[in-house]
Design an enzyme around this catalytic site. Structure first.
Site, PDB file in Angstrom:
ATOM      1  N   GLU A  95     -12.170   2.753   4.622  1.00  0.00           N
ATOM      2  CA  GLU A  95     -11.129   2.044   3.874  1.00  0.00           C
ATOM      3  C   GLU A  95     -10.043   3.008   3.396  1.00  0.00           C
ATOM      4  O   GLU A  95     -10.294   4.210   3.246  1.00  0.00           O
ATOM      5  CB  GLU A  95     -11.763   1.376   2.645  1.00  0.00           C
ATOM      6  CG  GLU A  95     -11.857  -0.136   2.726  1.00  0.00           C
ATOM      7  CD  GLU A  95     -10.518  -0.839   2.518  1.00  0.00           C
ATOM      8  OE1 GLU A  95      -9.505  -0.418   3.122  1.00  0.00           O
ATOM      9  OE2 GLU A  95     -10.485  -1.815   1.774  1.00  0.00           O
ATOM     10  N   ASP A  96      -8.870   2.464   3.131  1.00  0.00           N
ATOM     11  CA  ASP A  96      -7.780   3.282   2.588  1.00  0.00           C
ATOM     12  C   ASP A  96      -8.014   3.597   1.110  1.00  0.00           C
ATOM     13  O   ASP A  96      -7.839   4.733   0.673  1.00  0.00           O
ATOM     14  CB  ASP A  96      -6.415   2.602   2.798  1.00  0.00           C
ATOM     15  CG  ASP A  96      -6.369   1.141   2.339  1.00  0.00           C
ATOM     16  OD1 ASP A  96      -7.382   0.629   1.825  1.00  0.00           O
ATOM     17  OD2 ASP A  96      -5.311   0.509   2.504  1.00  0.00           O
ATOM     18  N   ASP A  99     -10.233  -0.078  -5.189  1.00  0.00           N
ATOM     19  CA  ASP A  99      -9.546  -0.430  -6.425  1.00  0.00           C
ATOM     20  C   ASP A  99     -10.556  -1.192  -7.301  1.00  0.00           C
ATOM     21  O   ASP A  99     -11.385  -0.574  -7.961  1.00  0.00           O
ATOM     22  CB  ASP A  99      -8.320  -1.264  -6.013  1.00  0.00           C
ATOM     23  CG  ASP A  99      -7.389  -1.596  -7.146  1.00  0.00           C
ATOM     24  OD1 ASP A  99      -7.089  -0.714  -7.943  1.00  0.00           O
ATOM     25  OD2 ASP A  99      -6.938  -2.748  -7.224  1.00  0.00           O
ATOM     26  N   PHE A 148       0.003   2.840  -8.371  1.00  0.00           N
ATOM     27  CA  PHE A 148       0.155   2.057  -7.145  1.00  0.00           C
ATOM     28  C   PHE A 148       0.673   2.996  -6.067  1.00  0.00           C
ATOM     29  O   PHE A 148       1.764   3.541  -6.170  1.00  0.00           O
ATOM     30  CB  PHE A 148       1.088   0.859  -7.316  1.00  0.00           C
ATOM     31  CG  PHE A 148       0.999  -0.052  -6.131  1.00  0.00           C
ATOM     32  CD1 PHE A 148      -0.033  -0.970  -6.030  1.00  0.00           C
ATOM     33  CD2 PHE A 148       1.886   0.063  -5.070  1.00  0.00           C
ATOM     34  CE1 PHE A 148      -0.170  -1.784  -4.906  1.00  0.00           C
ATOM     35  CE2 PHE A 148       1.762  -0.741  -3.937  1.00  0.00           C
ATOM     36  CZ  PHE A 148       0.735  -1.656  -3.864  1.00  0.00           C
ATOM     37  N   ARG A 161       3.995   1.830   5.096  1.00  0.00           N
ATOM     38  CA  ARG A 161       2.772   2.388   5.679  1.00  0.00           C
ATOM     39  C   ARG A 161       3.084   3.654   6.476  1.00  0.00           C
ATOM     40  O   ARG A 161       2.237   4.519   6.663  1.00  0.00           O
ATOM     41  CB  ARG A 161       2.110   1.388   6.639  1.00  0.00           C
ATOM     42  CG  ARG A 161       1.594   0.134   5.980  1.00  0.00           C
ATOM     43  CD  ARG A 161       0.722  -0.627   6.985  1.00  0.00           C
ATOM     44  NE  ARG A 161       0.525  -2.018   6.608  1.00  0.00           N
ATOM     45  CZ  ARG A 161      -0.453  -2.455   5.836  1.00  0.00           C
ATOM     46  NH1 ARG A 161      -1.338  -1.609   5.339  1.00  0.00           N
ATOM     47  NH2 ARG A 161      -0.577  -3.727   5.551  1.00  0.00           N
TER      48      ARG A 161
END
Ligand code: IMP
Ligand code: MG
Length: 171
Positions: A95-96, A99, A148, A161
């Site tokens: 996963e990036d 959160d 963020f 991206r």
């Protein structure tokens, strides 16, 4: 939008190489399937695999939970996995970012339904302070503060991206 560099290209590459070496050591003599969580994790997965010296394959799953800067809380499976891609295999979900933890928690449960040999989680960025459900990734490249972030696969409403570094939106 004002974007500041948080993790530059050199730092990303160095840490991802370290992580690839660590994973290869843990899975010595075993085959692993890097299961990239689209779309955000694609840059990270590719670079991780380029540094990975062991026996491996790639696969993809897609979920969505975000709109703009806010998680909607509900996870929708957009591109599913097949039983034959998971059963008796060592799956590493890539996963990036973690959160709230909802996406990973959902995906680990989802993969387990297809009887993998093993399932582990690997993440580029961990925003620990934002956790809503209990979840600890097996491999983390960088723990980060509650910012963020965009770039290196991470988006703001599908944009940004393509930045080669991880940046944050300066308010
Ligand atoms: P979780 O389910 O709340 O852990 O959210 C994980 C997903 O939310 C990630 O895969 C990202 O797609 C997205 N996300 C969370 N934080 C950020 C961020 O700072 N920038 C971009 N996307 C984010
Ligand atoms: Mg994502």
């Amino acid at each position: 939008m004002n974007i500041e560099v948080l993790i530059n290209e050199k730092e990303l590459d160095k840490r991802i190489e370290e992580l690839a070496l660590q994973i290869a050591k843990d899975y010595e003599g075993e085959e692993v399937i890097f299961c990239s969580v689209l779309k955000g994790a694609i840059f990270f997965t590719v670079d991780l695999m380029k540094h990975y010296k062991g026996d491996c394959e790639i696969n993809f799953v897609r979920v969505s939970s975000y709109q703009g800067e806010n998680s909607t809380g509900t996870i929708t499976l957009k591109i599913p996995l097949k039983k034959e891609d998971i059963e008796n295999k060592n799956i590493i979900l890539v996963e990036d970012i973690v959160d709230t933890g909802r996406t990973f928690k959902y995906l680990v449960e989802y993969v387990k339904e297809f009887n993998p040999k093993s399932v582990k989680t690997c993440v580029l960025l961990d925003k620990k302070a934002r956790r809503v459900v209990e979840f600890e990734p097996d491999y983390t490249a960088f723990p980060i503060d509650d910012l963020f972030v965009v770039g290196y696969g991470l988006d703001y409403d599908e944009k940004l991206r393509n930045l080669p570094f991880v940046g944050y939106v300066k308010k």
